[in-house]
Design a protein around this motif. Structure first.
Motif, PDB file in Angstrom:
ATOM      1  N   TYR A 150     -39.679 -93.174  62.831  1.00 35.88           N
ATOM      2  CA  TYR A 150     -40.827 -92.384  63.259  1.00 35.88           C
ATOM      3  C   TYR A 150     -42.012 -92.712  62.365  1.00 35.88           C
ATOM      4  O   TYR A 150     -41.867 -92.827  61.145  1.00 35.88           O
ATOM      5  N   ALA A 151     -43.203 -92.829  62.971  1.00 40.68           N
ATOM      6  CA  ALA A 151     -44.433 -92.978  62.209  1.00 40.68           C
ATOM      7  C   ALA A 151     -44.950 -91.574  61.928  1.00 40.68           C
ATOM      8  O   ALA A 151     -45.101 -90.764  62.840  1.00 40.68           O
ATOM      9  N   ALA A 152     -45.187 -91.272  60.658  1.00 39.29           N
ATOM     10  CA  ALA A 152     -45.603 -89.932  60.262  1.00 39.29           C
ATOM     11  C   ALA A 152     -46.908 -90.002  59.485  1.00 39.29           C
ATOM     12  O   ALA A 152     -47.176 -90.969  58.757  1.00 39.29           O
ATOM     13  N   HIS A 153     -47.716 -88.954  59.633  1.00 35.53           N
ATOM     14  CA  HIS A 153     -49.010 -88.866  58.964  1.00 35.53           C
ATOM     15  C   HIS A 153     -48.819 -88.350  57.550  1.00 35.53           C
ATOM     16  O   HIS A 153     -48.229 -87.293  57.335  1.00 35.53           O
ATOM     17  N   ASP A 154     -49.322 -89.101  56.557  1.00 33.92           N
ATOM     18  CA  ASP A 154     -49.249 -88.731  55.143  1.00 33.92           C
ATOM     19  C   ASP A 154     -50.675 -88.723  54.609  1.00 33.92           C
ATOM     20  O   ASP A 154     -51.212 -89.757  54.213  1.00 33.92           O
ATOM     21  N   GLU A 155     -51.299 -87.558  54.610  1.00 32.28           N
ATOM     22  CA  GLU A 155     -52.736 -87.442  54.309  1.00 32.28           C
ATOM     23  C   GLU A 155     -53.113 -87.980  52.935  1.00 32.28           C
ATOM     24  O   GLU A 155     -54.107 -88.672  52.791  1.00 32.28           O
ATOM     25  N   VAL A 185     -38.012 -80.250  63.075  1.00 31.19           N
ATOM     26  CA  VAL A 185     -38.148 -80.740  61.708  1.00 31.19           C
ATOM     27  C   VAL A 185     -37.001 -81.703  61.461  1.00 31.19           C
ATOM     28  O   VAL A 185     -35.843 -81.368  61.677  1.00 31.19           O
ATOM     29  N   LEU A 186     -37.332 -82.919  61.030  1.00 33.13           N
ATOM     30  CA  LEU A 186     -36.333 -83.937  60.755  1.00 33.13           C
ATOM     31  C   LEU A 186     -36.448 -84.373  59.298  1.00 33.13           C
ATOM     32  O   LEU A 186     -37.503 -84.246  58.685  1.00 33.13           O
ATOM     33  N   GLU A 187     -35.372 -84.923  58.772  1.00 34.48           N
ATOM     34  CA  GLU A 187     -35.361 -85.392  57.395  1.00 34.48           C
ATOM     35  C   GLU A 187     -34.895 -86.839  57.382  1.00 34.48           C
ATOM     36  O   GLU A 187     -33.941 -87.201  58.075  1.00 34.48           O
ATOM     37  N   GLY A 188     -35.592 -87.666  56.600  1.00 32.99           N
ATOM     38  CA  GLY A 188     -35.221 -89.073  56.549  1.00 32.99           C
ATOM     39  C   GLY A 188     -35.794 -89.754  55.323  1.00 32.99           C
ATOM     40  O   GLY A 188     -36.439 -89.132  54.473  1.00 32.99           O
ATOM     41  N   ASP A 189     -35.576 -91.064  55.239  1.00 35.87           N
ATOM     42  CA  ASP A 189     -36.033 -91.871  54.111  1.00 35.87           C
ATOM     43  C   ASP A 189     -37.244 -92.692  54.514  1.00 35.87           C
ATOM     44  O   ASP A 189     -37.294 -93.245  55.623  1.00 35.87           O
ATOM     45  N   VAL A 217     -41.854 -95.908  49.289  1.00 36.80           N
ATOM     46  CA  VAL A 217     -40.604 -96.367  49.888  1.00 36.80           C
ATOM     47  C   VAL A 217     -39.430 -95.822  49.077  1.00 36.80           C
ATOM     48  O   VAL A 217     -39.424 -95.865  47.852  1.00 36.80           O
ATOM     49  N   GLY A 218     -38.436 -95.273  49.785  1.00 35.15           N
ATOM     50  CA  GLY A 218     -37.251 -94.734  49.141  1.00 35.15           C
ATOM     51  C   GLY A 218     -37.272 -93.224  48.981  1.00 35.15           C
ATOM     52  O   GLY A 218     -36.250 -92.637  48.666  1.00 35.15           O
ATOM     53  N   ASP A 219     -38.430 -92.599  49.180  1.00 31.08           N
ATOM     54  CA  ASP A 219     -38.510 -91.141  49.058  1.00 31.08           C
ATOM     55  C   ASP A 219     -37.812 -90.480  50.230  1.00 31.08           C
ATOM     56  O   ASP A 219     -37.801 -90.994  51.342  1.00 31.08           O
ATOM     57  N   ARG A 220     -37.261 -89.294  49.971  1.00 28.37           N
ATOM     58  CA  ARG A 220     -36.639 -88.483  51.020  1.00 28.37           C
ATOM     59  C   ARG A 220     -37.672 -87.442  51.448  1.00 28.37           C
ATOM     60  O   ARG A 220     -38.143 -86.666  50.607  1.00 28.37           O
ATOM     61  N   VAL A 221     -38.053 -87.430  52.729  1.00 32.87           N
ATOM     62  CA  VAL A 221     -39.106 -86.529  53.193  1.00 32.87           C
ATOM     63  C   VAL A 221     -38.650 -85.776  54.439  1.00 32.87           C
ATOM     64  O   VAL A 221     -37.744 -86.205  55.147  1.00 32.87           O
ATOM     65  N   SER A 222     -39.319 -84.653  54.693  1.00 30.71           N
ATOM     66  CA  SER A 222     -39.132 -83.903  55.927  1.00 30.71           C
ATOM     67  C   SER A 222     -40.382 -84.082  56.761  1.00 30.71           C
ATOM     68  O   SER A 222     -41.500 -84.029  56.234  1.00 30.71           O
ATOM     69  N   ILE A 223     -40.200 -84.293  58.057  1.00 35.84           N
ATOM     70  CA  ILE A 223     -41.337 -84.453  58.958  1.00 35.84           C
ATOM     71  C   ILE A 223     -41.238 -83.417  60.066  1.00 35.84           C
ATOM     72  O   ILE A 223     -40.147 -82.966  60.407  1.00 35.84           O
ATOM     73  N   ILE A 224     -42.386 -83.045  60.609  1.00 33.92           N
ATOM     74  CA  ILE A 224     -42.440 -82.023  61.638  1.00 33.92           C
ATOM     75  C   ILE A 224     -43.299 -82.534  62.788  1.00 33.92           C
ATOM     76  O   ILE A 224     -44.242 -83.313  62.582  1.00 33.92           O
ATOM     77  N   GLU A 225     -42.952 -82.114  63.999  1.00 32.61           N
ATOM     78  CA  GLU A 225     -43.718 -82.512  65.178  1.00 32.61           C
ATOM     79  C   GLU A 225     -45.132 -81.971  65.089  1.00 32.61           C
ATOM     80  O   GLU A 225     -45.363 -80.881  64.574  1.00 32.61           O
ATOM     81  N   CYS A 226     -46.083 -82.728  65.625  1.00 31.35           N
ATOM     82  CA  CYS A 226     -47.463 -82.265  65.668  1.00 31.35           C
ATOM     83  C   CYS A 226     -48.141 -82.886  66.891  1.00 31.35           C
ATOM     84  O   CYS A 226     -47.526 -83.628  67.645  1.00 31.35           O
ATOM     85  N   ARG A 227     -49.412 -82.567  67.052  1.00 34.68           N
ATOM     86  CA  ARG A 227     -50.173 -83.149  68.159  1.00 34.68           C
ATOM     87  C   ARG A 227     -50.288 -84.656  67.933  1.00 34.68           C
ATOM     88  O   ARG A 227     -50.193 -85.128  66.796  1.00 34.68           O
TER      89      ARG A 227
END
Length: 114
Positions: A42-47, A5-9, A53-63
């Motif tokens: 990192y490219a992350a899926h946001d359903e 789990v990573l956290e970034g902008d 832009v500017g939001d602080r989010v947490s991302i997690i590894e997936c398939r």
């Protein structure tokens, strides 16, 4: 094996259901012993396309979802709600610490009396 789990902008939200997250990490240089900042995108899926832009989010590894997407956004609304509620509480006024009385200095006349 646990998922990372990573956290970034969020730095880009132009694509449909995809955001680009900039993650910054700090580490100590093995030779020079200085701390270095390294950033990775990192490219992350946001359903629901709910992050901008500017939001602080947490991302997690997936398939793998596509050629470049191997991360998905953690449901940040549940995590962010308690944090925002704590920020809105009025700060309690701190009392100034009580000042200690100045120490009495021995004078020459007091020493002569003894």
């Amino acid at each position: 094996m646990p998922r990372r789990v990573l956290e970034g902008d969020v730095v880009s939200a132009k694509n449909d259901k995809t955001i680009t997250v900039l993650v910054e990490r700090r580490f100590r240089h093995p030779v020079y012993k200085k701390y270095i900042k390294m950033t990775t995108k990192y490219a992350a899926h946001d359903e629901q396309n709910q992050h901008a832009v500017g939001d602080r989010v947490s991302i997690i590894e997936c398939r793998p979802i596509s050629k470049s997407k191997r991360w998905t956004v953690v449901d940040a609304s549940a995590e962010a709600a308690p944090a925002k509620a704590e920020e809105k509480k009025p700060a309690a006024k701190k009392k100034a610490p009580a000042k200690k009385p100045a120490a009495k200095k021995a004078t020459k006349s007091a020493k002569k009396d003894d």
